[in-house]
Design an enzyme around this catalytic site. Structure first.
Site, PDB file in Angstrom:
ATOM      1  N   HIS A   1       7.297 -30.594  10.767  1.00  0.00           N
ATOM      2  CA  HIS A   1       6.727 -29.288  10.409  1.00  0.00           C
ATOM      3  C   HIS A   1       5.650 -29.431   9.328  1.00  0.00           C
ATOM      4  O   HIS A   1       4.690 -28.670   9.295  1.00  0.00           O
ATOM      5  CB  HIS A   1       7.832 -28.330   9.938  1.00  0.00           C
TER       6      HIS A   1
ATOM      7  N   THR B   1       3.064  -1.068   8.725  1.00  0.00           N
ATOM      8  CA  THR B   1       3.517  -1.950   9.811  1.00  0.00           C
ATOM      9  C   THR B   1       3.755  -3.382   9.352  1.00  0.00           C
ATOM     10  O   THR B   1       4.400  -4.154  10.066  1.00  0.00           O
ATOM     11  CB  THR B   1       2.436  -2.024  10.904  1.00  0.00           C
TER      12      THR B   1
ATOM     13  N   HIS C   1       9.957 -23.794   9.193  1.00  0.00           N
ATOM     14  CA  HIS C   1       8.905 -24.401  10.019  1.00  0.00           C
ATOM     15  C   HIS C   1       7.499 -24.250   9.460  1.00  0.00           C
ATOM     16  O   HIS C   1       6.671 -25.135   9.626  1.00  0.00           O
ATOM     17  CB  HIS C   1       8.918 -23.776  11.427  1.00  0.00           C
TER      18      HIS C   1
ATOM     19  N   ASP D   1       0.864  -1.177   0.000  1.00  0.00           N
ATOM     20  CA  ASP D   1       0.000   0.000   0.000  1.00  0.00           C
ATOM     21  C   ASP D   1       0.904   1.231   0.000  1.00  0.00           C
ATOM     22  O   ASP D   1       2.143   1.113  -0.154  1.00  0.00           O
ATOM     23  CB  ASP D   1      -0.998  -0.041   1.173  1.00  0.00           C
TER      24      ASP D   1
ATOM     25  N   CYS E   1       3.321  -2.998   4.022  1.00  0.00           N
ATOM     26  CA  CYS E   1       2.490  -1.834   4.347  1.00  0.00           C
ATOM     27  C   CYS E   1       3.248  -1.038   5.406  1.00  0.00           C
ATOM     28  O   CYS E   1       4.465  -1.231   5.564  1.00  0.00           O
ATOM     29  CB  CYS E   1       1.069  -2.226   4.761  1.00  0.00           C
TER      30      CYS E   1
HETATM   31  C1  RB5 Z   1      -1.737   2.992   6.340  1.00  0.00           C
HETATM   32  O1  RB5 Z   1      -1.759   4.237   6.949  1.00  0.00           O
HETATM   33  C2  RB5 Z   1      -1.450   1.904   7.373  1.00  0.00           C
HETATM   34  O2  RB5 Z   1      -2.542   1.730   8.194  1.00  0.00           O
HETATM   35  C3  RB5 Z   1      -1.072   0.605   6.694  1.00  0.00           C
HETATM   36  O3  RB5 Z   1       0.012   0.809   5.853  1.00  0.00           O
HETATM   37  C4  RB5 Z   1      -0.707  -0.533   7.616  1.00  0.00           C
HETATM   38  O4  RB5 Z   1       0.265  -0.143   8.535  1.00  0.00           O
HETATM   39  C5  RB5 Z   1      -1.823  -1.258   8.218  1.00  0.00           C
HETATM   40  O5  RB5 Z   1      -1.663  -2.233   8.962  1.00  0.00           O
END
Ligand code: RB5
Length: 150
Positions: A133, A67, A98, A8, A65
């Site tokens: 596994h 996080t 695993h 994203d 993304c």
């Molecule tokens: C986008 O702002 C953010 O929410 C997305 O990239 C991600 O971290 C979601 O888990």
């Protein structure tokens, strides 16, 4: 080996860097977007990359993304996808050995680009260990049949 890659807006810059790395290392890949830093919804990208892996169009996937959390949660909703969120090389190696993970997820806002490249290198360079596994991974498939309605 052909890879599917996607992110994203929160993972866009890291995706572009990982694409450069894959090209340098000689890996074939297909980019499923996003194509700019403009806001998009991570489940849409997760579906495209996970779908390409499930269809056999690509062998494995990389999803990024902000996080790594949202995009890995979304990808894991597709039965047969084992997306592993890794921010260290120990986990990247262990999840291939695993869990036979078929998608690697990372968060651009969590780690540096150098570490991300090493995580990708480790994840791509590690084989599934099989044996006990494989039994456990098989049980993940059984959970999908039991709880996920198509
Ligand atoms: C986008 O702002 C953010 O929410 C997305 O990239 C991600 O971290 C979601 O888990």
């Amino acid at each position: 080996m052909k890879l599917a890659i996607g992110s994203d807006h929160g993972g866009f810059r890291l995706k572009e860097d990982i694409k450069e790395f894959l090209a340098e290392e000689g890996f074939a890949f297909e980019d499923f977007g996003t194509r700019s830093p403009e806001s998009v919804d991570y489940p849409d990208i997760a579906e495209k990359v996970a779908g390409a892996v499930l269809a056999g169009r690509c062998d494995k996937g990389i999803l990024i993304c902000g996080t790594g959390i949202g995009i890995s949660i979304a990808a894991n909703k597709l039965p047969g996808i084992r997306a592993a969120l890794c921010h260290d090389t120990f986990s990247a190696k262990a999840t291939r050995e695993h869990n036979d993970s078929n998608i690697l997820a990372m968060g651009e806002r969590v780690i540096g680009f150098g570490l991300a490249r090493e995580i990708v290198r480790t994840w791509l360079g590690t084989q599934f260990a099989g044996g006990r596994h494989a039994v456990r991974v098989g049980k993940i498939g059984e959970l999908e049949s039991k709880y996920i309605s198509r």
